[in-house]
Write an enzyme that holds these catalytic residues in place. Structure first.
Site, PDB file in Angstrom:
ATOM      1  N   GLU A  55      42.932  35.242  42.736  1.00 26.35           N
ATOM      2  CA  GLU A  55      44.366  35.532  42.855  1.00 26.35           C
ATOM      3  C   GLU A  55      44.672  36.146  44.210  1.00 26.35           C
ATOM      4  O   GLU A  55      45.643  35.773  44.878  1.00 26.35           O
ATOM      5  CB  GLU A  55      44.805  36.523  41.762  1.00 26.35           C
ATOM      6  CG  GLU A  55      44.568  36.051  40.338  1.00 26.35           C
ATOM      7  CD  GLU A  55      43.198  36.443  39.788  1.00 26.35           C
ATOM      8  OE1 GLU A  55      42.207  36.364  40.539  1.00 26.35           O
ATOM      9  OE2 GLU A  55      43.131  36.817  38.613  1.00 26.35           O
ATOM     10  N   CYS A  88      44.291  42.863  40.855  1.00 26.66           N
ATOM     11  CA  CYS A  88      45.123  41.673  41.118  1.00 26.66           C
ATOM     12  C   CYS A  88      46.509  41.824  40.511  1.00 26.66           C
ATOM     13  O   CYS A  88      47.497  41.401  41.098  1.00 26.66           O
ATOM     14  CB  CYS A  88      44.439  40.406  40.621  1.00 26.66           C
ATOM     15  SG  CYS A  88      43.043  39.953  41.660  1.00 26.66           S
TER      16      CYS A  88
HETATM   17  O1  LIG Z   1      41.031  37.482  37.242  1.00 31.31           O
HETATM   18  C1  LIG Z   1      39.935  37.482  37.781  1.00 31.31           C
HETATM   19  C2  LIG Z   1      38.820  38.092  37.205  1.00 31.31           C
HETATM   20  C3  LIG Z   1      37.609  38.024  37.870  1.00 31.31           C
HETATM   21  N1  LIG Z   1      37.518  37.347  39.053  1.00 31.31           N
HETATM   22  C4  LIG Z   1      36.217  37.205  39.706  1.00 31.31           C
HETATM   23  C5  LIG Z   1      35.657  38.364  40.441  1.00 31.31           C
HETATM   24  C6  LIG Z   1      34.168  38.048  40.405  1.00 31.31           C
HETATM   25  O2  LIG Z   1      33.853  37.159  41.452  1.00 31.31           O
HETATM   26  C7  LIG Z   1      33.981  37.309  39.101  1.00 31.31           C
HETATM   27  C8  LIG Z   1      33.379  38.161  38.008  1.00 31.31           C
HETATM   28  O3  LIG Z   1      34.091  39.340  37.865  1.00 31.31           O
HETATM   29  O4  LIG Z   1      35.256  36.864  38.721  1.00 31.31           O
HETATM   30  C9  LIG Z   1      38.612  36.726  39.618  1.00 31.31           C
HETATM   31  O5  LIG Z   1      38.509  36.075  40.646  1.00 31.31           O
HETATM   32  N2  LIG Z   1      39.793  36.845  38.966  1.00 31.31           N
HETATM   33 ZN   LIG Z   2      41.256  40.492  40.470  1.00 34.31          ZN
END
Ligand SMILES: O=c1ccn([C@H]2C[C@H](O)[C@@H](CO)O2)c(=O)[nH]1
Ligand SMILES: [Zn+2]
Length: 136
Positions: A55, A88
């Protein structure tokens, strides 16, 4: 750009996720006020904490191109419904207080929220506009 098209872009963006540590891929796609579209994936780091979520990658791309308002963001992850983390949610809040957040399992199966449902009673830019309070 309709919801299904935006989800398709998020699914496509997820393919580029750099996730050697968690192996958990996430993709995001957003629409700005003028209809521009930006995508992002999560980008991990050997030092862990510099990891950036999908995000925030998409938001950084949009903001760095001059946009300031997010209308809608679609998120697709490796869990059935992948909700944005707290950080986020706060970053979406900065540029999309009234934005819609689509949490997609697939282009046919998704849930839609207002950001305020995911981050109620939020703190935002308006709070920093100083004003004299009644009780001080
Ligand atoms: O909404 C989310 C939740 C987690 N992650 C990523 C962060 C990390 O790379 C992986 C595991 O936490 O997921 C995101 O990109 N967005
Ligand atoms: Zn996040």
């Amino acid at each position: 750009m309709n919801d299904i098209e935006l989800i398709k872009l998020a699914i496509k963006a997820k393919e580029n996720a750099y996730v050697p540590y968690s192996k958990f891929k996430v993709g995001a796609a957003l629409i700005t006020e003028d209809g521009s579209v930006y995508t992002g994936c999560n980008i991990e780091n050997a030092s862990y904490s510099p990891t950036i979520c999908a995000e925030r990658t998409a938001i950084a791309k949009a903001i760095s191109e001059g946009h300031r308002k997010i209308i809608k963001i679609a998120i697709v992850g490796d869990s059935k419904y992948t909700y944005p983390c707290g950080v986020c949610r706060q970053v979406i809040r900065e540029f999309g207080k009234d934005s819609q957040v689509i949490i997609a399992n697939s282009e046919e199966d998704f849930k839609k929220y207002n950001l305020a449902e995911l981050l109620p009673n939020s703190f935002g830019p308006e709070d920093l506009i100083k004003e004299v309070k009644d009780d001080v």
